[in-house]
Motif scaffolding. Structure first.
Motif, short mmCIF file in Angstrom:
data_model
loop_
_atom_site.label_atom_id
_atom_site.label_comp_id
_atom_site.label_asym_id
_atom_site.label_seq_id
_atom_site.Cartn_x
_atom_site.Cartn_y
_atom_site.Cartn_z
N CYS A 273 137.69 -18.69 9.65
CA CYS A 273 136.72 -17.81 10.30
C CYS A 273 136.11 -16.82 9.32
O CYS A 273 135.46 -15.84 9.72
CB CYS A 273 137.38 -17.05 11.45
SG CYS A 273 138.12 -18.12 12.70
N ILE B 213 130.87 -18.77 3.23
CA ILE B 213 130.77 -20.20 3.54
C ILE B 213 131.76 -21.04 2.72
O ILE B 213 132.44 -21.91 3.28
CB ILE B 213 129.32 -20.68 3.35
CG1 ILE B 213 128.42 -20.02 4.40
CG2 ILE B 213 129.22 -22.20 3.43
CD1 ILE B 213 126.96 -20.33 4.22
N ARG C 223 135.30 -20.65 4.16
CA ARG C 223 135.46 -21.26 5.49
C ARG C 223 135.51 -22.79 5.37
O ARG C 223 136.38 -23.44 5.98
CB ARG C 223 134.30 -20.84 6.38
CG ARG C 223 134.30 -21.53 7.73
CD ARG C 223 133.16 -21.09 8.60
NE ARG C 223 133.31 -19.69 9.03
CZ ARG C 223 132.69 -19.16 10.07
NH1 ARG C 223 131.90 -19.91 10.81
NH2 ARG C 223 132.86 -17.90 10.39
N ASN D 157 133.30 -24.09 14.86
CA ASN D 157 132.57 -24.30 13.60
C ASN D 157 131.54 -25.41 13.70
O ASN D 157 130.71 -25.56 12.80
CB ASN D 157 133.55 -24.62 12.48
CG ASN D 157 134.26 -23.38 11.96
OD1 ASN D 157 133.71 -22.61 11.17
ND2 ASN D 157 135.49 -23.17 12.41
N GLU E 269 129.17 -25.33 15.69
CA GLU E 269 127.92 -24.64 15.96
C GLU E 269 127.40 -23.87 14.75
O GLU E 269 126.37 -23.22 14.83
CB GLU E 269 128.11 -23.69 17.14
CG GLU E 269 128.55 -24.41 18.42
CD GLU E 269 128.74 -23.45 19.58
OE1 GLU E 269 128.49 -22.24 19.37
OE2 GLU E 269 129.13 -23.91 20.66
N HIS E 270 128.14 -23.95 13.62
CA HIS E 270 127.68 -23.24 12.42
C HIS E 270 126.45 -23.96 11.86
O HIS E 270 126.34 -25.19 11.92
CB HIS E 270 128.80 -23.19 11.38
CG HIS E 270 128.60 -22.13 10.34
ND1 HIS E 270 127.75 -22.29 9.28
CD2 HIS E 270 129.13 -20.89 10.22
CE1 HIS E 270 127.77 -21.21 8.53
NE2 HIS E 270 128.61 -20.32 9.08
N GLU E 271 125.55 -23.19 11.27
CA GLU E 271 124.30 -23.78 10.78
C GLU E 271 124.44 -24.43 9.41
O GLU E 271 123.62 -25.28 9.03
CB GLU E 271 123.21 -22.70 10.70
CG GLU E 271 123.57 -21.55 9.76
CD GLU E 271 122.52 -20.47 9.72
OE1 GLU E 271 122.67 -19.54 8.91
OE2 GLU E 271 121.54 -20.56 10.49
N ASP E 272 125.48 -24.06 8.64
CA ASP E 272 125.62 -24.62 7.29
C ASP E 272 126.16 -26.05 7.38
O ASP E 272 127.10 -26.35 8.12
CB ASP E 272 126.58 -23.76 6.47
CG ASP E 272 126.64 -24.22 5.02
OD1 ASP E 272 125.73 -23.88 4.25
OD2 ASP E 272 127.58 -24.95 4.66
N VAL F 115 129.88 -26.68 6.42
CA VAL F 115 130.85 -26.17 7.39
C VAL F 115 130.96 -27.11 8.58
O VAL F 115 132.06 -27.54 8.98
CB VAL F 115 130.47 -24.75 7.84
CG1 VAL F 115 131.39 -24.28 8.97
CG2 VAL F 115 130.55 -23.79 6.68
N TYR F 116 129.80 -27.47 9.22
CA TYR F 116 129.93 -28.26 10.45
C TYR F 116 130.33 -29.70 10.16
O TYR F 116 130.94 -30.36 11.01
CB TYR F 116 128.66 -28.16 11.30
CG TYR F 116 127.44 -28.90 10.83
CD1 TYR F 116 127.35 -30.28 10.86
CD2 TYR F 116 126.31 -28.20 10.40
CE1 TYR F 116 126.22 -30.95 10.46
CE2 TYR F 116 125.17 -28.85 10.00
CZ TYR F 116 125.13 -30.23 10.03
OH TYR F 116 124.00 -30.89 9.64
#
Length: 1073
Positions: free
Chosen positions: A826, A830, A833, A865, A867-870, A873-874
């Motif tokens: 969390c 970036i 995470r 994660n 829903e993360h934009e990077d 990460v997703y």
């Protein structure tokens, strides 16, 4: 009184011709070894030889007197002996034996000549083409040739070699044991004089050599000795005190005849043979014989004459061809090809300027074109020897005469590449569009020659490097062009570029790379009107560019795509230069360029000056701004390619790491000065300072010299500590300055924490391994050092491989460590995470108990994660959910299907698409076990096809296709529903992406079922066929048509195999009991 000429005149034609067999029998009688009745044990070898020669002569004379069959031969011999102009009898039995042998050989020649003159072959019968032509009567059989060769060997051994002066030719005593005996039994004081004997033998042998059959036998074995004798007779200086008696001295006319005869045989015989014998006669090791001065000069002059007559190939062939090497080749050819010492010796001989040459430059002018021709020798058996000699000679001449090599060697070799440079002015007559400037053969030869001289020879001489440096960009463009197709010169260009980039000084190598990338426009390049074109035989030609299209968009596209391709090929080239450190240095150079661009970035936002008085000045200012923007984009593109292509081993020593950190700090300071701080800059600065902390924390064994390099960071760290707004980074910069200044004697806790944090970002498990093995770690490296300390941490790519992950042992992960990784998942940064998510996924894949115990919490973290934009990460979260579903499919699959089937009110379209990606991975991972979850998966995907969102409909169809591939016969109960859905969507859906997806499902369905399709889809196969034909005829989208065509091809292959099964030819072998 002048001495008479020795050769015998031709006998009258009134005498009857005797047979060849009688003459050869007489010659065999002379060579008979059993002529002496004395025991060899009671006499020396000298006595035995003399008695044998005397006995054989007596037996021959007795045979002539008693045998009536030899009457014709005796008459012929007496006639030739009567007209002979030399003394035939002597107190020296060796000369008497040689004289009789010469007379019999003259008889043989005369008889063979008469037989040919009297020979009248009949007219061949055209009706019998298989009949062989009549054999010439002067042809010798194999056994007869051996007899003649033995006789010639005796003549040369007894009549030529003993009379050569010391230092002329190879001494007889160094050849064979018999030669040493002959040297001792010859009586030089007896008449005739030694010089007269030598002259007589040489002239008679040359007279015999006028017959073709005898000439080949004479010169094949004894050319060197005859040439040595003629050289001595024609060129040996006369003594001041005339010898006695006077009549034994050669006349000037005879000396001139000897010199003319030498020239004639040198022109007539096989030239490699002549050169080899001359070089052997020129001199050998001092312990064998030392040639006389006049003799050595004469041999050198003869070899130089051959060179001036473009006979360099002959000279080299004379060296490398001996003992079967050459046209015959064989094992001797392989041995010679591997003999580098021999090639070096030949190169030294060729590179040395002879004394007869006017100057080294005139010698180079004559010989250098011939050396370049040696590279293109076509004979495969001897090409390697010639190329090795040529390469070694090229390097030797460049080393010994660097002022002459560029003009006579390098410029002619590199001429095709110089022809298309921007520096020379190409004549207007040659700039007609389509004109070929460099042909395929010229360019291929040039590249191959450069490869042989530079890469194969591997001698980085300054003169060689300086000559090729201006042409590197042309070779790089050629490498880029050949990389896009199949060409035999692509690997050669790559090897040349890699070799010279490694051998050049680092500054020159970086400058060359700048030219390759386009950052330095001053580097000589390909002429703008020249272009490469593929040739017919796999090579490349350079032509004048055709008329450029007026379409500006097309021209811009061509330019951008060409630059992109060049940068990608530059990245491929640098991927091979990581071990030498060149790739790391160029990467640091690009980072420094990026820092300079950050400093100059404010010029982009300055208003246009109003001081320009003309439109021309304004246009020039705009052109400069555009050029700066292009340079910025080029640097960013270079960095992107290098980051993608290079591995973590790009830095090979500490100085490069320090330069990297310094460039990062400079860029951060420049960003702060212009108030342009960003999140990326902050993360990069944090990682770079953490890298310094790792080095200072003991990950690298630092020396005093390393600290001297690290002190370059002190001013930059001080600037960061004073200007950076983040207090944590300020404190870390201060602590790093203290640690560097004290050479690591004092280190704060902040430095250790930064080092641990950096290691965790790279691989969080590394920290756990260090904690587990900390009690075994000592200050000194011992043999019992733990394996985790000796081996570097595995990269993420290695640790994610299934085979490696399955074989790794379970680690005892504590709850504190697990909670720390969960909290890192969390983290707002970036990289931290994403690394934590990858670690959690790895633990799930390895079935770690503490990770699997709290699967709901893990699922929640992964779904959050999603829903993360990077992207990093997703995608890590998607992988984690898929791995967790493999452990708990029943619990997690239900939640995922519910989330995927929910409307837009609960979840965004992007989140539902990511869940669809997870479901696709789960379906693939389940494999045959997917049949257990057939019903919920099918219902969810079929409902998703009716969703208002077009992207969700396409995602559902893609998942449906993956599911149908795996169901096989289990698809039977629902095949009608699936087919009806696909037909309806393919014909009625308004979105083209959805229609494409529906047709693609049909392709996957047919491809997955293969031969089972006729059974599983028996009821709907006709409907699917009609659907595909409908799409091919009426669908406006080309991609959908392509999918339908592929499906029809699959269906056609299935039906052909069903109707016409392949015939198998099998042969069964039954073993009876």
């Amino acid at each position: 009184m002048a001495a008479p000429q020795p050769p015998a005149a031709a006998p009258s034609g009134l005498l009857e011709t005797c047979g060849l067999e009688q003459i050869l029998e007489a010659l065999k009688l002379l060579l008979s070894p059993g002529g002496s009745g004395l025991s060899s044990l009671q006499n020396t070898k000298h006595d035995v030889l003399l008695e044998t020669l005397k006995s054989n002569l007596s037996v021959l004379e007795a045979r002539f007197l008693k045998d009536a069959q030899w009457k014709k031969l005796k008459v012929l011999r007496d006639e030739i002996a009567g007209k002979a102009k030399w003394l035939q009898s002597s107190e020296d039995i060796t000369w008497s034996f040689t004289s009789q042998t010469l007379l019999l050989l003259l008889c043989l020649k005369e008889t063979m000549t008469r037989l040919v003159a009297d020979f009248n072959p009949g007219t061949p019968n055209p009706k019998t083409p298989e009949a062989a032509p009549a054999l010439s009567p002067d042809t010798l059989s194999v056994s007869q040739q051996k007899t003649v060769q033995s006789v010639l060997q005796f003549v040369v051994t007894l009549g030529v070699c003993p009379y050569l002066l010391p230092g002329v030719g190879v001494p007889l005593k160094h050849r064979t044991e018999f030669g040493a005996v002959v040297q001792d039994v010859v009586r030089l004081e007896a008449a005739p004089h030694a010089t007269r004997r030598l002259y007589t033998c040489c002239r008679v042998l040359l007279d015999l050599a006028q017959h073709a059959s005898l000439g080949s036998l004479i010169f094949c074995r004894h050319f060197g000795d005859i040439a040595a004798g003629l050289c001595q007779l024609g060129f040996c200086p006369t003594k001041r005190k005339p010898p006695a008696p006077v009549e034994e001295v050669l006349t000037e006319e005879e000396r001139v005849l000897s010199r003319g005869a030498l020239r004639d045989i040198l022109d007539q015989v096989y030239q490699p043979l002549a050169v080899r014998e001359l070089l052997i006669l020129q001199g050998g090791p001092p312990q064998v014989f030392k040639p006389q001065t006049w003799w050595e000069l004469m041999c050198q002059k003869r070899v130089s004459d051959l060179l001036q007559l473009n006979w360099l190939k002959v000279v080299v062939n004379g060296h490398v061809e001996g003992r079967g090497t050459g046209a015959a080749g064989g094992s001797d050819a392989e041995a010679t090809a591997a003999d580098w010492k021999k090639c070096d010796l030949i190169a030294k001989i060729l590179a040395s300027c002879p004394q007869q040459s006017l100057s080294p430059e005139s010698y180079y002018k004559d010989i250098c074109p011939q050396i370049l021709d040696l590279f293109h020798f076509q004979d495969k058996l001897t090409a390697r020897q010639f190329q090795r000699v040529a390469t070694t000679t090229f390097i030797t001449m460049s080393r010994e005469h660097p002022e002459l090599a560029p003009k006579y060697l390098l410029q002619p070799m590199l001429a095709p590449l110089h022809r298309c440079l921007t520096t020379p002015e190409i004549p207007e007559s040659n700039m007609v569009p389509g004109t070929i400037l460099v042909t395929e053969e010229e360019l291929s030869r040039c590249i191959e020659d450069v490869f042989k001289v530079y890469v194969v020879a591997n001698e980085p001489l300054p003169v060689l490097l300086d000559a090729l440096l201006p042409l590197l960009r042309v070779i790089f463009f050629l490498y880029c062009f050949t990389s896009q197709s199949v060409s035999h010169i692509r690997s050669l260009c790559q090897e040349i570029l890699l070799w010279i980039l490694v051998k050049l000084e680092r500054k020159k190598a970086i400058a060359s790379l700048k030219g390759f990338s386009g950052l330095d426009k001053a580097v000589p390049s390909l002429h703008p009107q020249c272009q490469f074109r593929a040739a017919m035989h796999g090579g490349v030609v350079i032509t004048v560019q055709e008329t450029v299209s007026d379409d500006e968009d097309e021209a811009l596209y061509q330019k951008v795509s060409s630059e992109q391709s060049q940068i990608e090929h530059l990245g491929d080239l640098l991927s091979h230069c990581q071990q030498c450190g060149l790739a790391g240095d160029f990467f640091i150079f690009c980072l420094k360029e990026l820092s300079h661009l950050v400093v100059e970035n404010e010029a982009e936002f300055k208003p246009t000056p109003s001081c320009y008085t003309s439109l021309l000045e304004l246009e020039q200012h705009q052109a400069l701004l555009i050029e700066e923007q292009e340079r910025k984009l080029l640097v960013l593109q270079l960095l992107a390619v290098l980051c993608e292509r290079m591995s973590e081993q790009i830095f090979t020593h500490i100085s490069q790491v320090v330069d990297f950190v310094a460039a990062t700090l400079q860029r951060a300071c420049a960003s702060l000065a212009h108030q342009a701080e960003s999140t990326v800059e902050s993360q990069t600065l944090s990682l770079s300072m953490g890298l310094v902390a790792v080095m200072l924390g003991g990950a690298v064994q630092l020396k005093s010299s390393d600290f001297a390099v690290l002190k370059q960071l002190l001013p930059l760290l001080e600037k960061v500590s004073n200007t950076y707004p983040d207090p944590v980074i300020q404190d870390l910069a201060v602590d790093l300055r203290i640690t560097i200044s004290t050479h690591g004697a004092f280190s704060t806790e902040a430095v250790s924490m930064a080092a641990q944090s950096t290691l965790n970002k790279k691989d969080p498990e590394w920290k756990i391994e260090q904690q587990q093995t900390s009690h075994d770690t000592l200050t000194e490296v011992a043999p019992e050092h733990p394996k985790q300390e000796q081996d570097p941490p595995k990269t993420e790519q290695e640790s994610h491989e299934p085979g490696i992950a399955a074989s790794q042992p379970h680690r005892n992960i504590t709850s504190e460590q697990f909670q720390e990784v969960l909290s890192s998942a969390c983290d707002p940064q970036i990289p931290t995470r994403a690394a934590a998510l990858r670690t959690l996924s790895r633990w799930v894949e390895q079935r770690e108990a503490i990770a699997l115990k709290d699967e709901k919490k893990l699922l929640q973290i992964f779904l959050e994660n999603l829903e993360h934009e990077d992207t990093f990460v997703y995608l890590s979260a998607i992988q984690g959910v898929a791995l967790l579903s493999d452990v708990y499919p029943e619990e997690i699959l239900v939640d995922l299907l519910a989330k995927y089937d929910s409307g837009k009110e609960k979840h965004t379209a992007e989140t539902r698409m990511k869940v669809g990606e997870v479901l696709m991975r789960i379906v693939r991972a389940l494999g045959d076990m997917v049949s257990k979850y057939r019903e919920p998966l099918l219902h969810t995907f079929l409902r998703g096809v009716k969703d208002p969102d077009a992207a969700h409909r396409a995602s559902s169809l893609a998942n449906l296709g993956e599911l149908c591939q795996l169901l096989d016969f289990l698809l039977g109960p629902v095949v009608h529903e699936v087919t009806a859905c696909l037909i309806a969507v393919a014909k009625t859906d308004n979105d083209v992406q959805v229609r494409r997806a529906a047709i693609h499902v049909v392709v996957l369905l047919l491809r997955g079922l293969s031969q089972k399709a006729t059974e599983v889809l028996s009821d709907v196969l006709k409907d699917l066929y009609h659907l595909l034909k409908h799409v091919v005829r009426l669908e406006p989208d080309d991609v959908a048509k392509l999918h339908a065509q592929l499906a029809l091809e699959e269906l056609d292959e299935i039906m052909r195999n069903f109707l016409f099964p392949p015939q198998k030819l099998e042969k069964k072998i039954v073993v009876l009991p």
